[in-house]
Scaffold this motif. Sequence first.
Motif, PDB file in Angstrom:
ATOM      1  N   ALA A   1     -23.365  95.123 -14.036  1.00  0.00           N
ATOM      2  CA  ALA A   1     -22.210  95.702 -13.348  1.00  0.00           C
ATOM      3  C   ALA A   1     -21.529  96.715 -14.248  1.00  0.00           C
ATOM      4  N   GLY A   2     -21.416  96.367 -15.530  1.00  0.00           N
ATOM      5  CA  GLY A   2     -20.780  97.279 -16.459  1.00  0.00           C
ATOM      6  C   GLY A   2     -21.549  98.582 -16.567  1.00  0.00           C
ATOM      7  N   GLY A   3     -22.888  98.466 -16.688  1.00  0.00           N
ATOM      8  CA  GLY A   3     -23.721  99.664 -16.791  1.00  0.00           C
ATOM      9  C   GLY A   3     -23.596 100.539 -15.562  1.00  0.00           C
ATOM     10  N   ALA A   4     -23.694  99.892 -14.393  1.00  0.00           N
ATOM     11  CA  ALA A   4     -23.595 100.646 -13.137  1.00  0.00           C
ATOM     12  C   ALA A   4     -22.218 101.265 -13.007  1.00  0.00           C
ATOM     13  N   GLY A   5     -21.201 100.489 -13.401  1.00  0.00           N
ATOM     14  CA  GLY A   5     -19.832 101.000 -13.317  1.00  0.00           C
ATOM     15  C   GLY A   5     -19.648 102.223 -14.195  1.00  0.00           C
TER      16      GLY A   5
ATOM     17  N   PRO B   1     -28.919 104.147  -5.863  1.00  0.00           N
ATOM     18  CA  PRO B   1     -28.024 103.493  -4.914  1.00  0.00           C
ATOM     19  C   PRO B   1     -28.340 103.851  -3.464  1.00  0.00           C
ATOM     20  N   GLN B   2     -28.989 105.005  -3.284  1.00  0.00           N
ATOM     21  CA  GLN B   2     -29.348 105.379  -1.913  1.00  0.00           C
ATOM     22  C   GLN B   2     -30.442 104.444  -1.397  1.00  0.00           C
TER      23      GLN B   2
ATOM     24  N   PHE C   1     -28.869 101.259  -0.517  1.00  0.00           N
ATOM     25  CA  PHE C   1     -28.192 101.363   0.779  1.00  0.00           C
ATOM     26  C   PHE C   1     -29.184 101.133   1.923  1.00  0.00           C
ATOM     27  N   TYR C   2     -30.352 101.808   1.821  1.00  0.00           N
ATOM     28  CA  TYR C   2     -31.339 101.655   2.891  1.00  0.00           C
ATOM     29  C   TYR C   2     -31.955 100.261   2.887  1.00  0.00           C
ATOM     30  N   ALA C   3     -32.066  99.641   1.699  1.00  0.00           N
ATOM     31  CA  ALA C   3     -32.570  98.271   1.646  1.00  0.00           C
ATOM     32  C   ALA C   3     -31.623  97.341   2.397  1.00  0.00           C
ATOM     33  N   LEU C   4     -30.328  97.556   2.220  1.00  0.00           N
ATOM     34  CA  LEU C   4     -29.350  96.712   2.914  1.00  0.00           C
ATOM     35  C   LEU C   4     -29.435  96.908   4.417  1.00  0.00           C
ATOM     36  N   ILE C   5     -29.614  98.157   4.836  1.00  0.00           N
ATOM     37  CA  ILE C   5     -29.739  98.440   6.272  1.00  0.00           C
ATOM     38  C   ILE C   5     -30.934  97.701   6.861  1.00  0.00           C
TER      39      ILE C   5
ATOM     40  N   THR D   1     -29.057  96.415 -10.473  1.00  0.00           N
ATOM     41  CA  THR D   1     -28.164  97.500 -10.905  1.00  0.00           C
ATOM     42  C   THR D   1     -27.851  98.433  -9.742  1.00  0.00           C
ATOM     43  N   ARG D   2     -28.877  98.693  -8.925  1.00  0.00           N
ATOM     44  CA  ARG D   2     -28.693  99.660  -7.830  1.00  0.00           C
ATOM     45  C   ARG D   2     -27.645  99.195  -6.828  1.00  0.00           C
ATOM     46  N   TYR D   3     -27.577  97.869  -6.608  1.00  0.00           N
ATOM     47  CA  TYR D   3     -26.581  97.382  -5.644  1.00  0.00           C
ATOM     48  C   TYR D   3     -25.176  97.510  -6.218  1.00  0.00           C
TER      49      TYR D   3
END
Lengths: 298, 311
Positions: A32-36, B226-227, B230-234, B161-163
């Motif tokens: 979370a820290g890295g992503a943040g 992250p995109q 997003f599509y994985a969640l959809i 991490t992506r989420y």
Amino acid sequence: MAMNDKVQSTGRAEPAAPASRRRFLKDAAGVAGGAGLLALGAGMYAKQASALPATAIRPPGALPEDDFLAACVRCGLCVRDCPYKTLKLAELGDGVATGTPYFEARDIPCEMCEDIPCVVACPTGALDRTLVDIGKAKMGLAVLIDQENCLNFLGLRCDVCYRVCPVIDQAITLERIHNPRSDRHAMLLPTVHSEYCTGCGKCEKACVLPGESAIKVLPIKLAQGSKAEHYLRGWEEKEAAGRSLIGDQVELPVRGLEGKAYGDTRVEPGQGPQGGAPVPDYAPAKPAGGGLDSGWKP
Amino acid sequence: MSTQLSSGAAPERKVPPTSVRGAAMRGVVARPGREAVEAKGWLRAHKWLLLRRASQLGILALFLVGPWLGWWIVKGNLSSSLTLGVLPLTDPFLVAQQLAAGQWPYQEALLGAGIVLAFYLLFGGRLFCAWVCPVNLVTDAAAWLRRRLGLKGGKVPSGSTRYWLLGFVLVIAAATGSLAWEWVNPVSMFHRGLIFGFGLAWGIVGGIFLYDLLIAPRGWCGHLCPQGAFYALIGRAAVVKVSADRRSACNDCMDCFAVCPEPQVIRPALKGVGQDHPLILDADCTTCGRCVDVCGKDVFRITTRFNRSES
């Protein structure tokens, strides 16, 4: 996840629950820290780089810059529907928010299409469809920024910015003033009126100066000062009220100017101290003791 | 990380020593699919790959014939487009950011995002990643080169991490009141660059290639984007799924693990870990079909989520 699996398989055999929970929390905090941090970096970069260069003009109907950057999805549909290839999408390194549409007036100005196709094309509302009259567009404001090189300010009759203005005689007028250098000519100064200027940039494009233009379209925020709201303009108040707010003023006659409106000091031919005597023709001073006289007269 | 655990007791199946760890061997397996080529022929062993490349390049071509040849079939880019002057399509990921930033888009964008959302909701969220997204070409190239060069190891961030990044992207949009991610988003930037011009965006695309090649195997698409998240969640409940329906024929050659961009999704289906049916239901699966291609034993096929049969 790949990492957890790896850790588990290489790690020592441990009593399961608390250690793995601790490890999970540690991992989650790290992730979370890295992503943040990554997102924060992007946010700060975006904030820092969101200042628009003064020569980058947004399309007509563009929301104020802050809202524009929230609404524009950088799809380029406005660019595609611009018939004059005026608009372009910013590329990384252009100094404009990556992928957002803009134009540079000196390059290709806005031709002010009556149907405003760029605004119609925008699916997100970054270009506001309540703008239906292109004459009401406020893409920027033209400013005659270089009075030292503007040919009209040098006393010449260039007038090109005035001639090409789509709102000629309203957005740009030629104001006649006395030329103090020659003392006998007029200067016709191109003068921009913010009420009518749409910021299309045709004047900047057309300026005949070889490199930079003497008249430039700037973002309105740069081009205009803010109004002094605390300062009441007496003449406007007088017009609004229909009378002077401080009562009629005493107008004393000026000797020699009887019969003229108060404050009008212009001197017509035949008037003035000489009383009709012809003005002697200009003769250049001859240097004492001879010298060449070319006989030149202006 | 299987989310669809089957209810009831899973049948006691002996788990062979294949696991996600096998993914670490993708550096070892330099040419996955060799058996498949021998068994099925080159064309059938590359069927889904070829179809996928056709889809990716075809979609790109639709966008490019406008500016290149003046045939305006599709205008715009993947962020938002207009097809044949009537069909609006908008990336719901962008509309989500826009809404987070406090802007309510016009109907076209909402309708366009709705159409795209409905498609991926129904057919599979990460179909976007495997069949549409141009960055896939870059990261696939990096993965291919990595296998060929035999590069091993590397430092991969956690797949979750992506989420987190997706969450923060929306938070940052709300905090700055702007589409902050779109300043750096390599996905939209690459596609836009191909159509409208790159500037320095080549640097970002090149950075992703080098990151995937030298630092983190499948790092961008599989762990950070992250995109994609997003599509994985959809696509959690989407219909099109890969099934390991002939898993009894598996000979543990590891080719599928070596070639899969999300190798952790295979094991539950193939080895029956935590589930009894052979469907790959993990939303991270991009349904690229490479496992179908490279399997010499025809273990996998693309089917629907309702088909839990096993042969």
